[in-house]
Design a protein around this motif. Structure first.
Motif, PDB file in Angstrom:
ATOM      1  N   ASN A  53      35.721   8.530 -19.949  1.00 25.50           N
ATOM      2  CA  ASN A  53      35.280   8.411 -18.705  1.00 25.50           C
ATOM      3  C   ASN A  53      33.837   9.127 -18.259  1.00 25.50           C
ATOM      4  OD1 ASN A  53      38.645   9.261 -18.113  1.00 25.50           O
ATOM      5  ND2 ASN A  53      37.790   7.257 -17.204  1.00 25.50           N
ATOM      6  N   GLY A  54      32.966   8.356 -17.704  1.00 27.74           N
ATOM      7  CA  GLY A  54      31.969   9.107 -17.374  1.00 27.74           C
ATOM      8  C   GLY A  54      30.704   8.868 -18.524  1.00 27.74           C
ATOM      9  N   GLY A  56      29.153   6.043 -19.093  1.00 27.27           N
ATOM     10  CA  GLY A  56      28.108   5.167 -18.493  1.00 27.27           C
ATOM     11  C   GLY A  56      28.389   3.771 -18.452  1.00 27.27           C
ATOM     12  N   LYS A  57      29.628   3.506 -18.589  1.00 27.98           N
ATOM     13  CA  LYS A  57      29.963   2.020 -18.799  1.00 27.98           C
ATOM     14  C   LYS A  57      29.705   1.161 -17.479  1.00 27.98           C
ATOM     15  CE  LYS A  57      34.303   2.874 -19.720  1.00 27.98           C
ATOM     16  NZ  LYS A  57      33.963   4.443 -19.681  1.00 27.98           N
ATOM     17  N   SER A  58      29.990   1.660 -16.482  1.00 27.00           N
ATOM     18  CA  SER A  58      30.115   1.167 -15.184  1.00 27.00           C
ATOM     19  C   SER A  58      28.450   1.121 -14.808  1.00 27.00           C
ATOM     20  CB  SER A  58      30.886   1.568 -14.092  1.00 27.00           C
ATOM     21  OG  SER A  58      32.315   1.564 -14.374  1.00 27.00           O
ATOM     22  N   THR A  59      27.916   2.057 -15.210  1.00 26.94           N
ATOM     23  CA  THR A  59      26.330   2.317 -14.641  1.00 26.94           C
ATOM     24  C   THR A  59      25.698   1.392 -15.533  1.00 26.94           C
ATOM     25  OG1 THR A  59      26.873   4.670 -14.424  1.00 26.94           O
ATOM     26  CG2 THR A  59      24.635   4.108 -14.362  1.00 26.94           C
ATOM     27  N   HIS A 218      39.519   0.431 -21.169  1.00 30.77           N
ATOM     28  CA  HIS A 218      39.836   1.507 -21.736  1.00 30.77           C
ATOM     29  C   HIS A 218      41.264   1.043 -22.427  1.00 30.77           C
ATOM     30  CE1 HIS A 218      37.686   4.916 -20.321  1.00 30.77           C
ATOM     31  NE2 HIS A 218      37.723   4.473 -18.781  1.00 30.77           N
TER      32      HIS A 218
HETATM   33  N1  LIG Z   1      27.152   6.505  -7.398  1.00 28.09           N
HETATM   34  C1  LIG Z   1      27.028   7.424  -8.261  1.00 28.09           C
HETATM   35  N2  LIG Z   1      26.510   8.784  -7.741  1.00 28.09           N
HETATM   36  C2  LIG Z   1      26.538   9.507  -8.582  1.00 28.09           C
HETATM   37  N3  LIG Z   1      26.872   9.784  -9.689  1.00 28.09           N
HETATM   38  C3  LIG Z   1      27.244   8.554 -10.220  1.00 28.09           C
HETATM   39  C4  LIG Z   1      27.273   7.652  -9.569  1.00 28.09           C
HETATM   40  N4  LIG Z   1      28.123   6.630 -10.411  1.00 28.09           N
HETATM   41  C5  LIG Z   1      28.146   6.980 -11.698  1.00 28.09           C
HETATM   42  N5  LIG Z   1      27.748   8.462 -11.464  1.00 28.09           N
HETATM   43  C6  LIG Z   1      27.761   9.337 -12.785  1.00 28.09           C
HETATM   44  O1  LIG Z   1      27.273   8.686 -13.824  1.00 28.09           O
HETATM   45  C7  LIG Z   1      27.750   9.013 -14.752  1.00 28.09           C
HETATM   46  C8  LIG Z   1      28.452   7.800 -15.544  1.00 28.09           C
HETATM   47  O2  LIG Z   1      29.375   6.985 -14.717  1.00 28.09           O
HETATM   48  P1  LIG Z   1      30.090   5.635 -15.145  1.00 28.09           P
HETATM   49  O3  LIG Z   1      30.704   5.233 -13.543  1.00 28.09           O
HETATM   50  O4  LIG Z   1      29.004   4.794 -15.570  1.00 28.09           O
HETATM   51  O5  LIG Z   1      31.144   5.953 -16.050  1.00 28.09           O
HETATM   52  P2  LIG Z   1      32.271   5.315 -16.841  1.00 28.09           P
HETATM   53  O6  LIG Z   1      31.777   5.147 -18.244  1.00 28.09           O
HETATM   54  O7  LIG Z   1      32.160   3.562 -16.154  1.00 28.09           O
HETATM   55  O8  LIG Z   1      33.412   5.934 -16.563  1.00 28.09           O
HETATM   56  P3  LIG Z   1      35.119   5.274 -16.349  1.00 28.09           P
HETATM   57  O9  LIG Z   1      35.594   4.941 -17.551  1.00 28.09           O
HETATM   58  O10 LIG Z   1      35.634   6.583 -15.606  1.00 28.09           O
HETATM   59  O11 LIG Z   1      34.777   4.105 -15.366  1.00 28.09           O
HETATM   60  C9  LIG Z   1      29.079   9.830 -14.348  1.00 28.09           C
HETATM   61  O12 LIG Z   1      29.053  11.287 -14.609  1.00 28.09           O
HETATM   62  C10 LIG Z   1      29.271   9.767 -13.002  1.00 28.09           C
HETATM   63  O13 LIG Z   1      29.343  10.807 -12.114  1.00 28.09           O
END
Ligand SMILES: Nc1ncnc2c1ncn2[C@@H]1O[C@H](COP(=O)(O)OP(=O)(O)OP(=O)(O)O)[C@@H](O)[C@H]1O
Ligand SMILES: [Mg+2]
Lengths: 271, 311
Positions: A53-54, A56-59, A218
């Motif tokens: 989690n976090g 950066g996948k969604s980002t 996941h």
């Molecule tokens: N809109 C936003 N505003 C501020 N911080 C963000 C935003 N989107 C993501 N983040 C931060 O960027 C980092 C990466 O987030 P991301 O959503 O890419 O994680 P992830 O790998 O998709 O996690 P998950 O498995 O929970 O979906 C995290 O630390 C999150 O807090």
């Protein structure tokens, strides 16, 4: 599938690379969500993206479809810069975002065509900008039937569907219109076994149609069942690209959590 | 969609039946035509309010902006001797400018619509009072009050303003349900993030909605001036809450993304019937305010409960 023509990538591998990103950076205030992420999607593959989690996948997905702070993205070897999700869609890249991107009080057909509505022909469409409801319903029905998603009424509002069916609408929206790349962020999260398998089946059909799929998940069994390669994201970077046929789920988890340091990953695990 | 306005429609019928039993005069053609004429101002404000509420916003400034538009157009005509169309256009423009300001504050500064419009409501009220010195503006040019004139249709008097209102409802209905721009208003109200991710320019949609609402309030000032024949600095005070009540009674959800504009027309008529019926029954206006207050709370409660049911 288009073969790269203009500005070919220097080291073209045997299989053409469809979508490639180098050194992506994306910051949210003080949080660096992507810290130099590389990414490579090949033709005809399902590429799973895993990470804590976090990680950066969604980002990563949002950066691919919407301008990142830094880094370059190539589609078919051509440098691209999508200013908005709509530009990505026009280039044939369709995303299904993690947080159920549907409008609940709108119908299935309206959701499928959200942002790309069809207008009527002639005066009504051109001058009065009138929508062609019937055509949208028909096309939506045909596309959904094509993908064998078990939703038959296109005029039902999405909020009257079950959670799994809603997810299917969101996935189908991406799959039905993609001409190039389909990106799915956690499409099987919160789904029962049956619905989860339904989405996996859908992903397989999309790949068999010749579209490469990026699957963020996941769910390790799902990843190992369907992925051709696994991109491991860790702390905003790409830790490794793994071959699911050469290692076990626990090996992958070890890479994902950092228990196995990147330099210690055996060569045969990598893909 | 037909189901959506069934509830409000039944409420309208029930209210009519109730007042018909309370007063012999209620169901006369003359009285019903009066209800319709009185409903026109609230009805047009309610169109703008519907747009805003569909995006999950609220516009508390609607009545005051309407009053300001009326004062601007009547003062401009009387003080500067402007011809009626130009003065009218000036009034509508000022109302539109207020709407645009609301929209800019909501989209760029990202303030909650409630606070923004609470602020602009007071600003519009203060400007109205200051500019008019709290004096009614009289001796308006003939053209300016033309929309208040009536013509005879099958023996009942119909105001031109009523026709304008119906036309505006028809137009808004068409845009909201038959064009992409209209569907995008619903999408933004439903799930703004989803709308943004599919590439809908959500800020532009919101800005357009608030500005357009201002234009509707401007049209409402036109009708208010036309009906009363004067520029009234104290106009808009009951219309403010009445319009919100009308929209919610008409089945548009305060949570955004659900509702049809025709519902607001029915809601307007319900509010108008209540005011008229209570007046016929000799109930003092303070009690009418009380009833409107209760009505709006009942309507919002129904909205909340039905939304829970839908989930
Ligand atoms: N809109 C936003 N505003 C501020 N911080 C963000 C935003 N989107 C993501 N983040 C931060 O960027 C980092 C990466 O987030 P991301 O959503 O890419 O994680 P992830 O790998 O998709 O996690 P998950 O498995 O929970 O979906 C995290 O630390 C999150 O807090
Ligand atoms: Mg995520």
């Amino acid at each position: 599938m288009n073969v790269p023509t203009v500005h070919p990538v220097p080291d073209v591998p045997a299989v053409p690379v469809v979508l490639q990103a180098k050194n992506l950076v994306k910051r949210y205030g003080h949080v660096t969500a992507l810290d130099g992420m590389d990414f490579e999607l090949r033709a005809d593959e399902v590429l799973a993206v895993i990470g804590d989690n976090g990680a950066g996948k969604s980002t990563l997905i949002k950066a691919l479809a919407i301008v990142p702070d830094a880094g370059e993205i190539r589609l078919d070897g051509r440098l691209v810069r999508f200013g908005s999700p709509i530009e990505a869609r026009l280039a044939g890249v369709e995303c299904c975002y993690q947080d159920l991107a549907v409008a609940p009080a709108m119908t299935v057909a309206e959701n499928l065509f959200l942002g790309r509505e069809l207008r009527r022909a002639g005066f009504l469409g051109r001058c009065l900008r009138m929508l062609d409801r019937q055509k949208m319903i028909d096309v939506a029905g045909a596309r959904m039937a094509d993908l064998q998603v078990g939703i038959h009424s296109m005029t039902q509002t999405v909020e009257t569907l079950s959670g799994g069916q809603r997810q299917c609408v969101a996935v189908a929206r991406a799959a039905a219109f993609a001409r190039h790349v389909v990106i799915l962020d956690e499409p099987t999260a919160a789904l029962g076994v049956k619905e989860g398998n339904m989405v996996l089946e859908l992903i397989r059909r999309v790949r068999d149609k010749g579209l490469p799929v990026v699957l963020i998940s996941h769910n390790m069994p799902h990843v190992f069942e369907i992925a051709d390669r696994i991109h491991v994201a860790r702390l905003g970077r790409r830790a490794a690209v793994l071959n699911p046929k050469k290692l076990s789920m626990s090996d992958a988890v070890a890479v994902m959590t950092g228990a196995t340091a990147p330099e210690n990953i055996p060569a045969e695990w990598q893909a | 969609m037909r189901i959506a306005v069934l509830g409000p429609f039944l409420a309208l019928i029930a209210a009519c039946l109730f007042f018909a039993t309370q007063s012999d005069r209620f169901l006369t053609g003359e009285n019903l035509s009066l209800v319709l004429q009185q409903a026109v101002v609230v009805g047009i404000i309610a169109i703008g309010q519907t747009l805003v509420i569909l995006t999950a916003g609220i516009d508390l400034s609607c009545g005051m902006v309407m009053a300001l538009g009326g004062i601007i157009m009547s003062k401009f005509a009387v003080d500067f001797g402007l011809t009626a169309p130009i003065a009218m256009a000036a009034g509508i423009s000022v109302a539109a400018l207020f709407g645009l300001t609301n929209g800019l504050l909501v989209t760029t500064v990202k303030l909650p619509p409630f606070i923004v419009t609470l602020g602009t409501m007071n600003i519009a009220f203060a400007i109205t009072q200051l500019y008019s010195h709290s004096q009614t503006v009289t001796d308006l040019p003939l053209w300016m009050t033309a929309l208040g004139d009536t013509f005879s249709l099958a023996g009942t008097k119909v105001a031109w303003g009523t026709l304008l209102m119906l036309a505006l409802y028809g137009l808004t209905w068409f845009v909201l349900s038959e064009t992409a721009a209209g569907r995008h208003v619903y999408a933004v109200g439903n799930n703004p993030e989803a709308a943004r991710l599919v590439g809908i320019p959500t800020r532009k949609v919101l800005l357009g909605v608030y500005a357009l609402a201002g234009v509707f309030y401007g049209f409402a000032s036109l009708l208010s001036v036309g009906r009363t024949g004067v520029g009234d600095p104290n106009a808009g005070q009951t219309e403010n809450l009445d319009a919100i009540t009308a929209v919610v009674l008409g089945g548009t959800s305060l949570f955004g993304g659900r509702g049809v504009v025709i519902g607001s027309l029915i809601g307007t008529l319900v509010v108008g019937v209540f005011r008229n019926g209570l007046t016929l029954m000799g109930v003092s206006s303070i009690y009418q305010v009380l009833v409107t207050g209760i009505l709006v709370i009942l309507a919002v409660t129904a909205d909340q409960l039905s939304r829970k049911g839908a989930r």
